[in-house]
Design a protein around this motif. Sequence first.
Motif, PDB file in Angstrom:
ATOM      1  N   UNK A  74       0.816  -1.226   0.000  1.00  0.00           N
ATOM      2  CA  UNK A  74       0.000   0.000   0.000  1.00  0.00           C
ATOM      3  C   UNK A  74       0.847   1.272   0.000  1.00  0.00           C
ATOM      4  N   UNK A  75       2.169   1.145   0.003  1.00  0.00           N
ATOM      5  CA  UNK A  75       3.022   2.356   0.040  1.00  0.00           C
ATOM      6  C   UNK A  75       2.564   3.329  -1.051  1.00  0.00           C
ATOM      7  N   UNK A  76       2.352   4.573  -0.649  1.00  0.00           N
ATOM      8  CA  UNK A  76       1.613   5.501  -1.526  1.00  0.00           C
ATOM      9  C   UNK A  76       2.267   5.796  -2.871  1.00  0.00           C
ATOM     10  N   UNK A  77       3.600   5.829  -2.898  1.00  0.00           N
ATOM     11  CA  UNK A  77       4.250   6.208  -4.168  1.00  0.00           C
ATOM     12  C   UNK A  77       3.936   5.212  -5.272  1.00  0.00           C
ATOM     13  N   UNK A  78       3.652   3.972  -4.878  1.00  0.00           N
ATOM     14  CA  UNK A  78       3.378   2.945  -5.893  1.00  0.00           C
ATOM     15  C   UNK A  78       2.037   3.237  -6.582  1.00  0.00           C
ATOM     16  N   UNK A 121       3.459   9.949  -6.100  1.00  0.00           N
ATOM     17  CA  UNK A 121       4.245  10.990  -5.409  1.00  0.00           C
ATOM     18  C   UNK A 121       5.709  10.557  -5.418  1.00  0.00           C
ATOM     19  N   UNK A 122       6.354  10.860  -6.504  1.00  0.00           N
ATOM     20  CA  UNK A 122       7.728  10.413  -6.709  1.00  0.00           C
ATOM     21  C   UNK A 122       8.426  11.415  -7.627  1.00  0.00           C
ATOM     22  N   UNK A 123       9.537  11.944  -7.157  1.00  0.00           N
ATOM     23  CA  UNK A 123      10.288  12.917  -7.963  1.00  0.00           C
ATOM     24  C   UNK A 123      11.761  12.524  -7.966  1.00  0.00           C
ATOM     25  N   UNK A 124      12.505  13.103  -8.903  1.00  0.00           N
ATOM     26  CA  UNK A 124      13.946  12.816  -8.915  1.00  0.00           C
ATOM     27  C   UNK A 124      14.711  13.965  -9.542  1.00  0.00           C
ATOM     28  N   UNK A 173       6.742   9.139  -1.504  1.00  0.00           N
ATOM     29  CA  UNK A 173       5.856   9.030  -0.338  1.00  0.00           C
ATOM     30  C   UNK A 173       5.679   7.575   0.078  1.00  0.00           C
ATOM     31  N   UNK A 174       5.762   7.301   1.385  1.00  0.00           N
ATOM     32  CA  UNK A 174       5.799   5.902   1.850  1.00  0.00           C
ATOM     33  C   UNK A 174       4.629   5.492   2.753  1.00  0.00           C
ATOM     34  N   UNK A 175       3.666   6.390   3.017  1.00  0.00           N
ATOM     35  CA  UNK A 175       2.529   6.000   3.873  1.00  0.00           C
ATOM     36  C   UNK A 175       1.851   4.749   3.325  1.00  0.00           C
ATOM     37  N   UNK A 176       1.343   3.949   4.240  1.00  0.00           N
ATOM     38  CA  UNK A 176       0.671   2.713   3.816  1.00  0.00           C
ATOM     39  C   UNK A 176      -0.826   2.917   3.950  1.00  0.00           C
ATOM     40  N   UNK A 200       7.814  19.967 -13.685  1.00  0.00           N
ATOM     41  CA  UNK A 200       8.400  19.379 -12.468  1.00  0.00           C
ATOM     42  C   UNK A 200       9.032  18.053 -12.868  1.00  0.00           C
ATOM     43  N   UNK A 201      10.058  17.630 -12.117  1.00  0.00           N
ATOM     44  CA  UNK A 201      10.720  16.369 -12.495  1.00  0.00           C
ATOM     45  C   UNK A 201      10.056  15.226 -11.725  1.00  0.00           C
ATOM     46  N   UNK A 202       8.809  14.946 -12.108  1.00  0.00           N
ATOM     47  CA  UNK A 202       8.056  13.868 -11.473  1.00  0.00           C
ATOM     48  C   UNK A 202       8.236  12.593 -12.300  1.00  0.00           C
ATOM     49  N   UNK A 203       8.238  11.455 -11.613  1.00  0.00           N
ATOM     50  CA  UNK A 203       8.412  10.181 -12.317  1.00  0.00           C
ATOM     51  C   UNK A 203       7.319   9.985 -13.353  1.00  0.00           C
ATOM     52  N   UNK A 204       6.096  10.432 -13.034  1.00  0.00           N
ATOM     53  CA  UNK A 204       4.949  10.248 -13.927  1.00  0.00           C
ATOM     54  C   UNK A 204       5.150  10.846 -15.303  1.00  0.00           C
ATOM     55  N   UNK A 205       5.878  11.952 -15.397  1.00  0.00           N
ATOM     56  CA  UNK A 205       6.126  12.546 -16.714  1.00  0.00           C
ATOM     57  C   UNK A 205       6.873  11.571 -17.617  1.00  0.00           C
TER      58      UNK A 205
END
Length: 360
Positions: A58-62, A66-69, A142-145, A194-199
């Motif tokens: 359930x970790x939220x980034x998956x 919410x993941x940037x680099x 983001x790592x919230x479950x 923004x340098x988001x993984x989704x892009x």
Amino acid sequence: MEQITYQIKPRTSKVELPAKLGFGAIFTDHIFEMDYSPEKGWHNCSIKPVEKLSFHPAAMFIHYGQSIFEGLKAFRTVNNEVVIFRVEKHLSRMNRSAKRICMPQIDEAFVLEALKELISIEQDWIPTKSGESLYIRPIMFGTDEVLGVHPSKDYKFMIMLSPVGAYYPEGFKPVKILMQDDYVRAVRKGVGDAKTSGNYGASLLATEIANKLGYTQVLWLDGVEQKYLEEVGTMNIFIEFENEVATPKLTGSILPGVTRDSVIQMLREEGYTVNERLISVDEFMEAYDNGKLKGVFGTGTAAIISPVAEVTFKEKKMVINNGEASPLAVELFNKITDIQRGSRPDNFGWITKVSAEVAV
Ligand code: COI
């Protein structure tokens, strides 16, 4: 901010790098890592051996992206110093990306110190040939479950290092690019700047199609009308017209590239007319037909300066400068890599030394 704890695993053998490095498949032994919670802020700061991560499904980034680099580079200079190129600009862009998707800010000064420590520890991994470097990849996610859609409370930040050569399989030879209007990468007021993984996820299908047709990359057009040039996804794009070098202006859907900014500054210092403006597909094709298109090149941290040999749009195949790198692209490549490797003075203040002790 907490102190960094160190868990260093000494190597039992010398670092051996392959003759041809390629991009991003080899990693150094250690990473920097820290965690964030609203109660503690950033904590658990450590430099430790690289290990596999384990997360709850359930970790939220998956789920919600919410993941940037960031991507930046360190070099060993011709004087045997270790330096990082434009690190402040990369760290401030990371904070802008974080803000855009509701992630916490990092302390840029602290992260810079942690990065210098990490690079010092891993300095044997820095390649020395021209065009090679130690690529630095900071990430935050983001790592919230929990499955509700809202910003995570807890985050992880990490920096990994990878000795790299040329990004493209062509090496530093000119690449072929497909301009297409079947897919868009980003729209204005979205997250394209923004340098988001989704892009990058959004760019994969069109890039796969382009690759199958023999093109290295996609040249994205604007997300509304598909009328104006935007970027190449792994690099920004520059067009050499007769009396002007132009690059698409930062409308909000284009990544504000650090190499893009460096190239603009280098060109202006040399007295070139550089315009950040809208460049339409029609203008591009008309300039090509009238012999007024002198060169095309991409800029990016990974790609450095990448000459473009061919741009195809629908049925129209445009071979640029007879398929050769333009003299300007070659000059810019030499200039920026010379500044990075210390064989040309850093008049712009782009270089940060990792530590005085590293120098001989
Ligand atoms: C870079 O140029 O550093 C990038 O981030 C582009 C790509 C490798 C993802």
